[in-house]
Enzyme design. Sequence first.
Site, PDB file in Angstrom:
ATOM      1  N   GLU A 280      14.032 -24.131  19.157  1.00 14.79           N
ATOM      2  CA  GLU A 280      14.619 -24.224  17.814  1.00 14.79           C
ATOM      3  C   GLU A 280      13.876 -25.195  16.890  1.00 14.79           C
ATOM      4  OE1 GLU A 280      18.235 -26.024  16.895  1.00 14.79           O
ATOM      5  OE2 GLU A 280      17.721 -27.894  17.866  1.00 14.79           O
ATOM      6  N   ASN A 281      13.025 -26.077  17.466  1.00 10.74           N
ATOM      7  CA  ASN A 281      12.278 -27.044  16.642  1.00 10.74           C
ATOM      8  C   ASN A 281      10.765 -26.820  16.714  1.00 10.74           C
ATOM      9  OD1 ASN A 281      14.663 -28.889  18.156  1.00 10.74           O
ATOM     10  ND2 ASN A 281      14.624 -28.935  15.927  1.00 10.74           N
TER      11      ASN A 281
ATOM     12  N   HIS B 169      19.161 -24.789  14.256  1.00 16.14           N
ATOM     13  CA  HIS B 169      18.045 -24.564  13.319  1.00 16.14           C
ATOM     14  C   HIS B 169      17.468 -23.154  13.422  1.00 16.14           C
ATOM     15  CE1 HIS B 169      18.166 -28.739  12.289  1.00 16.14           C
ATOM     16  NE2 HIS B 169      17.913 -29.130  13.515  1.00 16.14           N
TER      17      HIS B 169
ATOM     18  N   HIS C  19      19.771 -29.771  22.553  1.00 15.03           N
ATOM     19  CA  HIS C  19      20.083 -30.230  21.192  1.00 15.03           C
ATOM     20  C   HIS C  19      19.959 -31.729  20.977  1.00 15.03           C
ATOM     21  CE1 HIS C  19      21.794 -30.603  17.179  1.00 15.03           C
ATOM     22  NE2 HIS C  19      22.723 -31.420  17.632  1.00 15.03           N
TER      23      HIS C  19
ATOM     24  N   HIS D 273      17.969 -33.844  22.380  1.00 16.18           N
ATOM     25  CA  HIS D 273      16.584 -34.279  22.574  1.00 16.18           C
ATOM     26  C   HIS D 273      16.484 -35.500  23.501  1.00 16.18           C
ATOM     27  CE1 HIS D 273      14.838 -32.149  18.745  1.00 16.18           C
ATOM     28  NE2 HIS D 273      15.807 -31.460  19.305  1.00 16.18           N
TER      29      HIS D 273
HETATM   30 FE   FE2 Z   1      16.647 -29.519  18.707  1.00 16.31          FE
HETATM   31 FE   FE2 Z   2      19.766 -28.478  17.633  1.00  9.65          FE
END
Ligand code: FE2
Ligand code: FE2
Length: 277
Positions: free
Chosen positions: A39-40, A68, A176, A178
């Site tokens: 997602e990143n 995201h 999520h 991290h």
């Molecule tokens: Fe993330």
């Molecule tokens: Fe996230």
Amino acid sequence: MRILLIGDIVGKPGERIVTRALPGLRKRESLDLVIANAENAADGSGLAPSIYRKLIAAGVDCVTLGDHIYRRSEIAGVLASADNIVKPANFPATAPGKPWCVVKAGDGTPVAVVSLLGRVFMRPVDCPWAAADRVLAEIPTEVKVRVVDFHAEATSDKQLMGRYLDGRVTAVLGTHTHVTTADEQLFPGGTAFQCDVGMTGPHASILGRRIDRVLETTLSFQPTQFEVAVGDVRLCGTIVEADAATGLATAIRRLVLTESDAEDLAPAAAPTTTPLM
Ligand SMILES: [Fe+2]
Ligand SMILES: [Fe+2]
């Protein structure tokens, strides 16, 4: 069989360590299936189709995302057409993407992959527990191995999802935050659990972003560009061993690779000098 979930891939540094290490890592760890939360991956937020294709080419079998997911709108086409990428199952039906998918592992075992989003300190979404029930009822019964990526902020919510699904899925693994948590365990019903498998990207950072930029905004209240950081790149994930016949987990282990670990796993570079005739 062995399944690896790679934690949130952040920007180019995250993409690079995955593509360098994964072919060798698959062999070293005898991995049958690799799932990656991406997602990143696109500059720290969202996923671009070109990066999706690079990750798949490097040996990722299935991609999950998170809050995201739609930051790069061009990913909608991939979400609609590809059968190895999912949206959070508690997003509305009108949101682009599939709520679950089944991918074939290297040993031939079909594996269902589900993504769910938490609701604490996050944008409101549908009930993740009700969505989990709905999705698990939709997945064909012959698909015994089922992996849930619970993309959520609160460890309490993550534990609750793990306990709720204990015995009904192979693994509930968090993403999520991290930040890797040290609570990997097998629950009594046979579900492998961990609150968060961590981040794949630069750890000399604030959750993958430049420390100075985040600090400046925090202290001055003035917005800055939260660029992706560069230092101390690590690949973080978790490996779950499962019994393909029952779909229950038999072991869970955290994995961390540094850049030098990744280089050791990378294929040797072709010689750059021309041999003397
Ligand atoms: Fe993330
Ligand atoms: Fe996230």
